[in-house]
Every structure is written in structure tokens, then in C-alpha cells.
Design an enzyme around this catalytic site. Sequence first.
Site, PDB file in Angstrom:
ATOM      1  CE1 TYR A 157       9.044   5.000   2.629  1.00 30.35           C
ATOM      2  CE2 TYR A 157       7.581   6.895   2.663  1.00 30.35           C
ATOM      3  CZ  TYR A 157       8.020   5.720   3.216  1.00 30.35           C
ATOM      4  OH  TYR A 157       7.441   5.250   4.370  1.00 30.35           O
ATOM      5  CD  GLU A 208      11.015  -8.072   5.019  1.00 29.09           C
ATOM      6  OE1 GLU A 208      11.523  -9.122   5.492  1.00 29.09           O
ATOM      7  OE2 GLU A 208      10.356  -7.268   5.703  1.00 29.09           O
ATOM      8  NE  ARG A 259      10.181   5.662   8.570  1.00 26.87           N
ATOM      9  CZ  ARG A 259       9.277   5.567   7.600  1.00 26.87           C
ATOM     10  NH1 ARG A 259       9.432   4.684   6.616  1.00 26.87           N
ATOM     11  NH2 ARG A 259       8.206   6.348   7.607  1.00 26.87           N
ATOM     12  NE  ARG A 300       2.074  14.021  -0.702  1.00 29.36           N
ATOM     13  CZ  ARG A 300       1.000  13.878   0.082  1.00 29.36           C
ATOM     14  NH1 ARG A 300      -0.097  13.333  -0.403  1.00 29.36           N
ATOM     15  NH2 ARG A 300       1.026  14.277   1.332  1.00 29.36           N
ATOM     16  CG  HIS A 302      11.300  -2.785   4.377  1.00 32.24           C
ATOM     17  ND1 HIS A 302       9.944  -2.659   4.203  1.00 32.24           N
ATOM     18  CD2 HIS A 302      11.525  -4.021   4.863  1.00 32.24           C
ATOM     19  CE1 HIS A 302       9.371  -3.775   4.591  1.00 32.24           C
ATOM     20  NE2 HIS A 302      10.306  -4.619   4.991  1.00 32.24           N
ATOM     21  CB  ALA A 344       1.598  -0.263   6.223  1.00 37.56           C
ATOM     22  N   PRO A 389       0.784  -1.228   0.000  1.00 35.50           N
ATOM     23  CG  PRO A 389      -0.305  -1.216   2.054  1.00 35.50           C
ATOM     24  CD  PRO A 389       0.434  -2.111   1.110  1.00 35.50           C
ATOM     25  CG  ASN A 390      -0.193   4.350   1.237  1.00 36.76           C
ATOM     26  OD1 ASN A 390      -1.151   4.926   0.747  1.00 36.76           O
ATOM     27  ND2 ASN A 390      -0.241   3.781   2.420  1.00 36.76           N
ATOM     28  CG  ASN A 436       8.518  -2.186   0.138  1.00 38.20           C
ATOM     29  OD1 ASN A 436       7.977  -2.366   1.241  1.00 38.20           O
ATOM     30  ND2 ASN A 436       9.107  -1.060  -0.185  1.00 38.20           N
TER      31      ASN A 436
HETATM   32  O1  CA2 Z   1      10.647   1.715   3.715  1.00 40.29           O
HETATM   33  C1  CA2 Z   1       9.809   1.025   3.119  1.00 40.29           C
HETATM   34  O2  CA2 Z   1       9.984   0.589   1.985  1.00 40.29           O
HETATM   35  C2  CA2 Z   1       8.457   0.745   3.799  1.00 40.29           C
HETATM   36  O3  CA2 Z   1       8.057  -0.571   3.433  1.00 40.29           O
HETATM   37  C3  CA2 Z   1       7.502   1.772   3.238  1.00 40.29           C
HETATM   38  C4  CA2 Z   1       6.115   1.705   3.886  1.00 40.29           C
HETATM   39  C5  CA2 Z   1       6.209   1.725   5.411  1.00 40.29           C
HETATM   40  O4  CA2 Z   1       4.923   1.532   5.977  1.00 40.29           O
HETATM   41  C6  CA2 Z   1       7.161   0.646   5.923  1.00 40.29           C
HETATM   42  O5  CA2 Z   1       7.250   0.750   7.327  1.00 40.29           O
HETATM   43  C7  CA2 Z   1       8.548   0.810   5.312  1.00 40.29           C
HETATM   44  C8  CA2 Z   1       5.272   2.906   3.440  1.00 40.29           C
HETATM   45  C9  CA2 Z   1       5.112   3.004   1.966  1.00 40.29           C
HETATM   46  C10 CA2 Z   1       4.528   4.345   1.674  1.00 40.29           C
HETATM   47  O6  CA2 Z   1       4.961   4.703   0.388  1.00 40.29           O
HETATM   48  C11 CA2 Z   1       4.915   6.024   0.052  1.00 40.29           C
HETATM   49  C12 CA2 Z   1       5.684   6.395  -1.010  1.00 40.29           C
HETATM   50  C13 CA2 Z   1       5.715   7.706  -1.386  1.00 40.29           C
HETATM   51  C14 CA2 Z   1       4.945   8.640  -0.717  1.00 40.29           C
HETATM   52  C15 CA2 Z   1       4.169   8.266   0.343  1.00 40.29           C
HETATM   53  C16 CA2 Z   1       4.141   6.936   0.725  1.00 40.29           C
END
Ligand code: CA2
Length: 146
Positions: free
Chosen positions: A24, A99, A108, A19, A101, A78, A11-12, A75
Site C-alpha cells: 500500500y 471507485e 491478487r 503497515r 483501489h 474489503a 476498513p483498515n 475505496n
Molecule cells: O487496494 C485497495 O485499495 C484495497 O481496497 C485495499 C483493501 C483490500 O481489502 C482490497 O481488496 C483492495 C485493504 C485495505 C487495508 O489497508 C491497509 C493499509 C495499510 C496497512 C494495512 C492495511
Amino acid sequence: MSQLITILNGPNLNLLGKREPEIYGHATLADVQADCSAVAQEFGLTCELKQSNIEGELVDMIHTCRETSAGIIINPAAYTHTSVAILDALNTFDGPVLEIHISNVHKREEFRHHSYVSKRADASIVGMGVEGYALCMRHMGSLLAK
Ligand code: CA2
């Protein structure tokens, strides 16, 4: 026919590069796909990249991989920290699971320190930005060559 590697994103991650670049980075999932395809080609592999914001869809994608893919790079975003369903699905897959991240989850919040997926993953990369995807692909190439 060349072996397929599936890169799954939770997700996201569709917002990657659009964003929160301070966490990221600026690269998009299309950039990730291009980087990984180039590395896959070096190893005679092909790759596909998929993303979903829905847990059950990710479970279905993992089930599809049982029929189509030699390895999974994931990946779970969340869902990393919450999803027994994704862990259970990965446990039905026989090939290598890596995996990734983008951020260093260990620097974090506390809730990002635990990963259900790590109970199945053969290796993990955290905190190397989107470059981690191509590094996973390289490791996948050497694992499958053995
Ligand atoms: O660091 C990572 O790759 C995470 O898997 C990213 C997840 C987070 O919940 C994990 O704890 C670590 C969040 C992905 C959100 O992706 C976005 C990308 C661009 C802008 C906003 C959100």
C-alpha cells in the site's frame, strides 16, 4: 459556494502508510487528503476525506453525501468484495461515483476480483497506488465541469 467531493475509505485504511508498505506504499490518509485538496482546488471544488472500519457507518456517510456532496470517491477496502449494503446506499446517490483501489486487485487473490461497488461506479482506478485518489479527483473535476 464550491461543490464538495467526499472521499470515503473503508476498513483498515486508517493504517495506510503505517503497515504493509510493500502493498500500500508509505503515504498516509493525511497525504491523500492533501493531494486531493490540491487537485480539487484547481477545479474550484472542495473535498473532505472520511474513513470507517464499520460497514453501517459507511452506509450512513453515503446517506449524508446525498445532502452535502456533488460526487463520491470511494475505496470501500474489503467491503468492495462483500457489501450489498454499500452498493444499495451508493445507488441512492445521484452524483458521480468513482471507485479507487490502491493495489491491483486483479493481480491478487481471486476473492478480490469481484466488486459490488463497480456495479454502481461510473469509473474505477486500480493499481496506481495512492496516486489513484488524485487521478479520481481530476476526473471528478472534468465530469462536474461538463
Ligand atoms: O487496494 C485497495 O485499495 C484495497 O481496497 C485495499 C483493501 C483490500 O481489502 C482490497 O481488496 C483492495 C485493504 C485495505 C487495508 O489497508 C491497509 C493499509 C495499510 C496497512 C494495512 C492495511
